[in-house]
Design an enzyme around this catalytic site. Structure first.
Site, PDB file in Angstrom:
ATOM      1  N   HIS A 243       0.819  -1.216   0.000  1.00  0.00           N
ATOM      2  CA  HIS A 243       0.000   0.000   0.000  1.00  0.00           C
ATOM      3  C   HIS A 243       0.863   1.281   0.000  1.00  0.00           C
ATOM      4  O   HIS A 243       0.851   2.048  -0.937  1.00  0.00           O
ATOM      5  CB  HIS A 243      -0.889   0.042   1.256  1.00  0.00           C
ATOM      6  CG  HIS A 243      -1.733  -1.161   1.488  1.00  0.00           C
ATOM      7  ND1 HIS A 243      -2.820  -1.499   0.705  1.00  0.00           N
ATOM      8  CD2 HIS A 243      -1.658  -2.115   2.451  1.00  0.00           C
ATOM      9  CE1 HIS A 243      -3.385  -2.607   1.185  1.00  0.00           C
ATOM     10  NE2 HIS A 243      -2.701  -2.999   2.237  1.00  0.00           N
TER      11      HIS A 243
HETATM   12  O1  RIB Z   1      -5.303   0.013   4.700  1.00  0.00           O
HETATM   13  C1  RIB Z   1      -3.909  -0.022   4.500  1.00  0.00           C
HETATM   14  C2  RIB Z   1      -3.241   1.088   5.248  1.00  0.00           C
HETATM   15  O2  RIB Z   1      -3.502   0.939   6.649  1.00  0.00           O
HETATM   16  C3  RIB Z   1      -1.704   1.069   5.115  1.00  0.00           C
HETATM   17  O3  RIB Z   1      -1.202   2.371   5.235  1.00  0.00           O
HETATM   18  C4  RIB Z   1      -1.287   0.250   6.294  1.00  0.00           C
HETATM   19  O4  RIB Z   1       0.046   0.550   6.717  1.00  0.00           O
HETATM   20  C5  RIB Z   1      -2.269   0.722   7.336  1.00  0.00           C
HETATM   21  O5  RIB Z   1      -1.784   1.960   7.867  1.00  0.00           O
END
Ligand code: RIB
Ligand code: CA
Length: 313
Positions: A243
């Site tokens: 992500h």
């Molecule tokens: O939903 C994914 C996000 O939430 C990413 O940034 C992960 O590190 C958590 O913070």
């Protein structure tokens, strides 16, 4: 071209860690002015510790790390140990940090840094709940117009939620903060689950990290080996979704990504859809086009860039 000056606001988190490593490995494109920790994946004490662990892993103890907000603006904190493990960086065995936190609250660092640099020259890169960013905007409204751009990981539309049926974790943890940021008028580039779920650490990609043979390469392979469990079990996906590294990769090679300028608003009233990023993808309203909502990535190009940069550390 001069490197882009950024502040990384983060809740490490294995994927945050990879995003930070990518930024620190790319000094020609990115000048990390500082890292601000926020409560999110794990409580603040751990996110502030993990941010320093990652800086030391990268050999960058020169980067100031400030601790920020330990809970959302107006709700109890929700964490994600079920995804990231109890330390937030489960997977590799990494030494406790020797570098100290830098004095001063993260929110004041954000305010002071934006006031100290020319308007339009500092980009904010939130990788966790938006509590620090919103707090800075609320405490010092004069800084809002000084922000060059916000490039954040958060939200979801066609991909729907990962923490509730409707919401992505970063937005869900502090929807009021997200509303403040998305209504601020600052240009925003959004990396939602719609794109991050296309950046999966398949086994060949994980093998490429490990084959670097370096501390960093092996640690990233071990982080993503751990971090993939949740998504593999839930989605049947072929690997961990990276992500947050989509944010720092965008700063280096934006052409790897594609999206659409749309209006995005945050649900803060309904318990059923709390934290949903409501993207007006088909332009059925006359609400302002406040976000570039990214929907696609050249995944092979992304991983080639990431692996090449990690090899530098
Ligand atoms: O939903 C994914 C996000 O939430 C990413 O940034 C992960 O590190 C958590 O913070
Ligand atoms: Ca994160």
């Amino acid at each position: 071209m001069a490197p882009r000056k950024i502040i990384i606001d983060t809740d490490p988190g294995q994927d945050d860690a990879v995003a930070i490593l990518l930024a620190l490995a790319s000094p020609d494109e990115i000048d990390v002015l500082g890292i601000t920790a926020v409560a999110g994946n794990v409580p603040l004490e751990l996110t502030a510790k993990n941010a320093r662990i990652v800086c030391e892993l990268a050999g960058h103890t020169d980067v100031p790390v400030h601790a920020g907000c330990d809970r959302p603006l107006s709700r109890p904190l929700i964490t994600a140990e079920h995804v990231h493990g109890k330390t937030g960086l489960d997977g590799p065995v990494l030494p406790a940090p020797q570098m100290a936190l830098t004095e001063g609250h993260a929110v004041d660092f954000i305010i002071d840094t934006l006031r100290a640099h020319d308007p339009g020259t500092v980009t904010l890169c939130p990788l966790g709940p938006l509590t620090n960013i919103a707090s800075a905007f609320l405490k010092a409204p004069d800084i809002v117009d000084r922000v060059q751009e916000i490039v954040l990981m958060g939200g979801a539309y066609f991909e729907v939620g990962n923490i509730t049926p409707a919401a992505e974790f970063n937005i869900y943890v502090d929807p009021e903060a997200a509303e403040t940021v998305f209504k601020s008028g600052v240009p925003i580039v959004v990396m939602p689950l719609d794109v991050t779920h296309k950046a999966l650490v398949t086994k060949p990609r994980n093998d490429a990290f490990r084959a670097l043979g370096s501390k960093v390469g092996i640690a990233v392979a071990e982080m993503t080996d751990f971090f993939e469990r949740f998504d593999k079990n839930k989605y049947g996906s072929s690997g961990a979704p990276l992500h947050d590294p989509c944010v720092t990769a965008y700063l280096i090679r934006p052409e790897l990504f594609s999206g659409r300028h749309v209006n995005v608003e945050i649900e803060t009233g309904s318990e059923l859809t709390l934290g949903m990023t409501v993207a007006d993808w088909w332009g059925v309203t006359d609400r302002p086009l406040n976000a570039l909502f990214i929907g696609d990535v050249d995944a092979d190009g992304f991983f080639d860039l990431l692996t090449e940069r990690l090899a530098r550390l």
